[in-house]
Design an enzyme around this catalytic site. Structure first.
Site, PDB file in Angstrom:
ATOM      1  N   GLU A   1     -31.914  24.356 -18.585  1.00 28.38           N
ATOM      2  CA  GLU A   1     -32.647  25.089 -17.545  1.00 28.38           C
ATOM      3  C   GLU A   1     -33.487  24.245 -16.602  1.00 28.38           C
ATOM      4  OE1 GLU A   1     -33.343  29.595 -18.967  1.00 28.38           O
ATOM      5  OE2 GLU A   1     -34.517  28.108 -20.036  1.00 28.38           O
TER       6      GLU A   1
ATOM      7  N   GLY B   1     -31.390  22.953 -36.956  1.00 29.06           N
ATOM      8  CA  GLY B   1     -32.545  22.755 -37.822  1.00 29.06           C
ATOM      9  C   GLY B   1     -33.810  22.351 -37.100  1.00 29.06           C
TER      10      GLY B   1
ATOM     11  N   GLN C   1     -34.091  24.262 -26.314  1.00 30.98           N
ATOM     12  CA  GLN C   1     -32.673  24.525 -26.519  1.00 30.98           C
ATOM     13  C   GLN C   1     -31.846  23.584 -25.645  1.00 30.98           C
ATOM     14  OE1 GLN C   1     -31.382  26.221 -28.754  1.00 30.98           O
ATOM     15  NE2 GLN C   1     -32.296  28.238 -29.069  1.00 30.98           N
TER      16      GLN C   1
ATOM     17  N   GLU D   1     -40.818  32.552 -31.808  1.00 34.19           N
ATOM     18  CA  GLU D   1     -39.566  33.114 -32.275  1.00 34.19           C
ATOM     19  C   GLU D   1     -39.705  33.810 -33.619  1.00 34.19           C
ATOM     20  OE1 GLU D   1     -34.974  31.658 -32.268  1.00 34.19           O
ATOM     21  OE2 GLU D   1     -36.437  30.276 -33.087  1.00 34.19           O
TER      22      GLU D   1
ATOM     23  N   ALA E   1     -36.831  23.852 -38.933  1.00 33.42           N
ATOM     24  CA  ALA E   1     -36.950  23.192 -40.237  1.00 33.42           C
ATOM     25  C   ALA E   1     -37.507  21.785 -40.086  1.00 33.42           C
ATOM     26  CB  ALA E   1     -35.586  23.157 -40.936  1.00 33.42           C
TER      27      ALA E   1
END
Length: 516
Positions: free
Chosen positions: A399, A230, A377, A256, A233
């Protein structure tokens, strides 16, 4: 040696460009001589210019060599004067190239004192910037005439070169603490007059704002989670609160989802109508009335959305500067960091690229003096752990460790329900509960904030009094139960639906980030 080859290449490109134009390149040879002469006479002169000038700022090759020799001596903490610089050039094998010891002696006669060395250095740097802009534009012009060149690659190369040039020119000097103290006291006084106790941009979530005092200017805030937790959101719920409830200018950059998909989410959240009905337009008469009534709160909100795909740091900086100037935005949201690109800067690998993006975002936050919220992420390491081990931690940031290093705050979104964990050890229900984990807070406390997640409305809310029994652990005993926000003012007519159904109904925007 690599730096020297780069300088030679730059001069050749510069020469070709200017020969084509038939003009002399911008230069200030007399000031170059005066600055070098001052550094040979005054022992502290190099300190005054070392943050302004670098080797390639000098137009004349001999002056570049002399400046390099002075830099070498300073780096080895050796004295800088006529004799030491002459000896260093002899050691480098460059003494004859610069004109011998006689030319170095002549430089000291070009300046009476080092009083204006800093001012002279800034003029030299300006001439260097002019030459660089001419060189870059000339190279791009030549390549643009070549039909074998890919246009997109040229655009990336051009913006990368200009970005690096502009980054190098953004230098701030240290200031005496007195004016900084005055500014800090003014901020404290302003905060004391606020009844809500907030000194930054409020998120609209009571407990989160209590811990953070609002999102602070110049801070870089990273909000990270696994897909379907989420993230979008959550930031859209905050963006709505900040723009509608608090009238704060918000810029949302979505790499995105399209603008329409973002707005559809906001409409679903605001009206509590089914997402499928919003998409197809098959609304009952009373639902059209509800849509017309509720959407009015969004129409005039100072909320700006940008769905540029593959947004580069250079483009982001230009867009944010414009939005700050025209609309005085107070906060910037980026969804999400790993989708940004810095390929024009030619980093060695993806980790270096993400590190560069992260540093640039922090620099932009300081430049515009606004908080920047960047979604990120998490690695799959979270999925391999069991039970409570699925709670995210800083090492899960994907990353690049630079994200953790550059961020002033790192927050994780954790929903146990997603992992089929429906009760805690005490038997309290975890259904519909989300945990915002403040894992790093450079200027404040860390902790956990419990919110309510409503998948049918695609939004996060404060936990309303009496709305839930139990929570994460013994919520009532361990932490404050916050009052509901005003996000849902007015009647709602939501029809519950599963996350999967909402994913299908909202189209491609849900496909890449699972349900939410």
């Amino acid at each position: 040696m690599a730096e020297q080859r780069s300088g030679n290449t730059r001069r050749k490109e510069e020469q070709v460009t200017l020969e084509t134009a038939g003009k002399m390149p911008p230069q200030a040879l007399e000031l170059e001589e005066a600055v070098l002469g001052a550094m040979l006479l005054e022992k502290d002169a190099f300190i005054n210019v070392s943050e302004i000038l670098k080797r390639e700022c000098f137009y004349k090759e001999a002056h570049q060599q002399i400046f390099e020799a002075i830099t070498n001596l300073f780096g080895r903490e050796q004295p800088v004067d006529l004799l030491t610089v002459t000896e260093e050039l002899r050691r480098m094998g460059k003494l004859d190239e610069v004109g011998g010891a006689f030319y170095i002696t002549q430089l000291t006669g070009r300046v009476a004192s080092a009083a204006h060395i800093e001012y002279h250095s800034r003029i030299i740097y300006q001439k260097f910037l002019q030459r660089e802009m001419i060189r870059i534009s000339g190279v791009m012009q030549t390549k643009a005439f070549d039909d074998t060149q890919d246009v997109n690659d040229l655009l990336e190369e051009a913006e990368g070169a200009l970005f690096q040039l502009s980054q190098g020119s953004m230098k701030r000097e240290a200031v005496q603490i007195n004016p900084v103290i005055s500014e800090a006291i003014e901020q404290i006084r302003a905060a004391s007059k606020r009844t809500d106790g907030l000194s930054g941009v409020p998120s609209g979530f009571t407990e989160l704002d209590r811990i953070t005092s609002g999102w602070q200017a110049s801070d870089m805030i990273v909000i990270a989670a696994r897909p379907a937790m989420g993230k979008t959101a959550f930031v859209l719920s905050m963006a709505r609160n900040m723009a509608v409830k608090y009238k704060q200018g918000v810029a949302v950059f979505s790499l995105e989802m399209s603008n329409v998909q973002l707005v559809n989410r906001l409409i679903v959240s605001e009206t509590e109508l089914e997402a499928d009905k919003i998409k197809t337009g098959k609304l009952a008469p009373f639902e059209w009335e509800q849509l017309d009534h509720k959407v009015k709160t969004l129409i005039d909100a100072p909320l700006f959305v940008d769905d540029t795909a593959g947004l580069s740091v250079f483009d982001l900086r230009a867009k944010c500067r414009r939005l700050k100037k025209l609309h005085d935005i107070k906060i910037i949201v980026i969804d999400y960091l790993q989708l940004m690109n810095a390929t024009a800067m030619r980093p060695g690998n993806r980790q270096e690229e993400v590190s560069m993006i992260s540093r640039s975002l922090k620099g932009l936050a300081k430049e515009l003096n606004v908080p920047i919220i960047a979604l990120s992420q998490l690695s799959r390491a979270v999925e391999s752990r069991t039970g409570e081990g699925k709670r995210p931690q800083l090492s899960d940031l994907r990353e690049s460790g630079a994200i953790e290093q550059d961020a002033d705050m790192v927050l994780f979104i954790h929903r146990p329900e997603y992992y089929k964990i429906l009760e805690d050890e005490q038997g309290n229900s975890l259904v519909g509960l989300a945990e915002i984990i403040i894992a790093k807070h450079r200027n404040g406390a860390v902790g956990d904030v419990r919110l309510r997640f409503r998948p049918e409305a695609i939004r996060f809310e404060d936990i309303e009094a009496g709305g839930f029994e139990g929570g994460f652990g013994t919520a009532a005993a361990e932490g404050p139960v916050t009052l509901g926000s005003r996000m849902n003012e007015g009647p709602g007519a939501g029809v519950p639906a599963s996350g999967a159904e909402f994913g299908k109904s909202m189209g491609a925007g849900f496909e890449r980030d699972a349900d939410f």
